[in-house]
Design a protein around this motif. Structure first.
Motif, PDB file in Angstrom:
ATOM      1  N   LEU A   1      -8.365   1.019  18.269  1.00  0.00           N
ATOM      2  CA  LEU A   1      -7.378   1.991  18.705  1.00  0.00           C
ATOM      3  C   LEU A   1      -6.125   1.935  17.843  1.00  0.00           C
ATOM      4  N   ASN A   2      -5.628   0.745  17.583  1.00  0.00           N
ATOM      5  CA  ASN A   2      -4.406   0.583  16.790  1.00  0.00           C
ATOM      6  C   ASN A   2      -4.753   0.255  15.346  1.00  0.00           C
ATOM      7  N   PRO A   3      -3.987   0.814  14.400  1.00  0.00           N
ATOM      8  CA  PRO A   3      -4.259   0.497  12.995  1.00  0.00           C
ATOM      9  C   PRO A   3      -3.847  -0.926  12.661  1.00  0.00           C
ATOM     10  N   GLU A   4      -4.565  -1.519  11.732  1.00  0.00           N
ATOM     11  CA  GLU A   4      -4.218  -2.848  11.236  1.00  0.00           C
ATOM     12  C   GLU A   4      -3.233  -2.743  10.081  1.00  0.00           C
ATOM     13  N   HIS A   5      -3.349  -1.664   9.323  1.00  0.00           N
ATOM     14  CA  HIS A   5      -2.529  -1.460   8.130  1.00  0.00           C
ATOM     15  C   HIS A   5      -2.325   0.031   7.908  1.00  0.00           C
ATOM     16  N   TYR A   6      -1.445   0.329   6.944  1.00  0.00           N
ATOM     17  CA  TYR A   6      -1.254   1.681   6.422  1.00  0.00           C
ATOM     18  C   TYR A   6      -1.368   1.576   4.903  1.00  0.00           C
ATOM     19  N   VAL A   7      -1.758   2.661   4.266  1.00  0.00           N
ATOM     20  CA  VAL A   7      -1.824   2.694   2.807  1.00  0.00           C
ATOM     21  C   VAL A   7      -1.498   4.109   2.350  1.00  0.00           C
ATOM     22  N   ILE A   8      -0.901   4.212   1.177  1.00  0.00           N
ATOM     23  CA  ILE A   8      -0.625   5.521   0.595  1.00  0.00           C
ATOM     24  C   ILE A   8      -1.752   5.837  -0.374  1.00  0.00           C
ATOM     25  N   LEU A   9      -2.371   6.982  -0.156  1.00  0.00           N
ATOM     26  CA  LEU A   9      -3.480   7.424  -1.002  1.00  0.00           C
ATOM     27  C   LEU A   9      -3.011   8.537  -1.925  1.00  0.00           C
ATOM     28  N   ASP A  10      -3.451   8.453  -3.154  1.00  0.00           N
ATOM     29  CA  ASP A  10      -3.222   9.521  -4.121  1.00  0.00           C
ATOM     30  C   ASP A  10      -4.589  10.127  -4.381  1.00  0.00           C
ATOM     31  N   THR A  11      -4.761  11.403  -4.067  1.00  0.00           N
ATOM     32  CA  THR A  11      -6.088  12.022  -4.157  1.00  0.00           C
ATOM     33  C   THR A  11      -6.692  11.889  -5.546  1.00  0.00           C
ATOM     34  N   GLY A  12      -5.869  11.754  -6.566  1.00  0.00           N
ATOM     35  CA  GLY A  12      -6.398  11.614  -7.915  1.00  0.00           C
ATOM     36  C   GLY A  12      -6.666  10.187  -8.313  1.00  0.00           C
ATOM     37  N   GLN A  13      -6.075   9.207  -7.613  1.00  0.00           N
ATOM     38  CA  GLN A  13      -6.169   7.825  -8.066  1.00  0.00           C
ATOM     39  C   GLN A  13      -6.564   6.836  -6.977  1.00  0.00           C
TER      40      GLN A  13
END
Length: 182
Positions: free
Chosen positions: A138-150
C-alpha cells in the motif's frame, strides 16, 4: 525543505473562509487526516477549480499523512480543473498496471507507479512499491525520478516519507527550471 504548514495554509486559502478556517484548525490541533478530508470535500462541494500543480501537491500532502491513494485519490480526481497550464500533473491511474522496477535496474521485487509528471521536461516522479505475494504494498518504499529517454535519472532513490523532497527534486531537475518552480 518544504514548509508543510505554509503549504497547508495555501491550500486552505482555496476555500471559502469558514471551510478554510476548519482545515487550518485541523492542522493546528494535529488532525491532519481530518483536515485533508475536509479540504478535498470542500473543494468538491464548492466546485473549486484547481490547477494540476495544486492537485499534485495535494496528492503529496495526502500521501504524507497516509491518505493516498485511498481514500482521497478518487475524490481528488473529481475536483474540477482550472483550465490553466500547469507544469506538474498528477498522472497516476489506478486502473493501469504498475511497471516492473527491474526494467529500470531497481530490483525484481519492486514495482513502479508513475505518479507526478513535469509537462515542461517530460520527467516523472514514480512511487516504488514492494511486490508482495498478495500484490503491491500500500505504501511506497521509495520514490524515483524517471526520464522517459534515459530510465531512472541518477538512480537517486528517495525513501518512504520523502515525498516533498522527491517533488522538489523533480521541480529542480527540470531542464526548464524557470517553468518548474512553484
Amino acid at each position: 525543505m518544504t514548509n508543510e504548514a505554509a503549504v497547508w495554509q495555501r491550500l486552505a486559502a482555496l476555500l471559502p473562509p469558514d471551510d478554510a478556517r476548519a482545515v487550518v484548525d485541523c492542522w493546528d490541533i494535529g488532525e491532519q487526516e481530518s483536515g485533508l478530508e475536509l479540504l478535498v470535500s470542500a473543494l468538491l462541494r464548492h466546485q473549486v477549480p484547481i490547477d494540476e500543480t495544486t492537485r499534485a501537491e495535494i496528492a503529496v500532502v495526502c500521501e504524507a499523512w497516509g491518505m493516498w491513494p485511498l481514500p482521497l485519490a478518487p475524490r481528488l480526481s473529481q475536483c474540477p480543473g482550472s483550465g490553466t497550464a500547469s507544469v506538474l500533473q498528477l498522472i497516476e491511474n489506478p486502473a493501469s498496471a504498475p511497471l516492473p522496477a527491474s526494467t529500470f535496474g531497481l530490483g525484481d521485487q519492486l514495482v513502479l507507479v508513475p505518479w507526478i509528471g513535469c509537462t515542461a521536461c517530460g520527467k516523472t516522479l514514480a512511487r516504488i512499491h514492494v511486490l508482495e505475494p498478495w500484490g503491491m504494498s500500500l505504501n511506497p518504499e521509495h520514490y524515483v525520478i524517471l526520464d522517459t529517454g534515459q530510465g531512472a535519472t541518477g538512480h537517486h532513490l528517495f525513501t518512504q516519507g520523502d515525498g516533498w523532497d522527491a517533488l522538489t527534486a523533480l521541480r529542480t531537475s527540470c531542464d526548464k527550471p524557470e517553468l518548474a518552480q512553484p
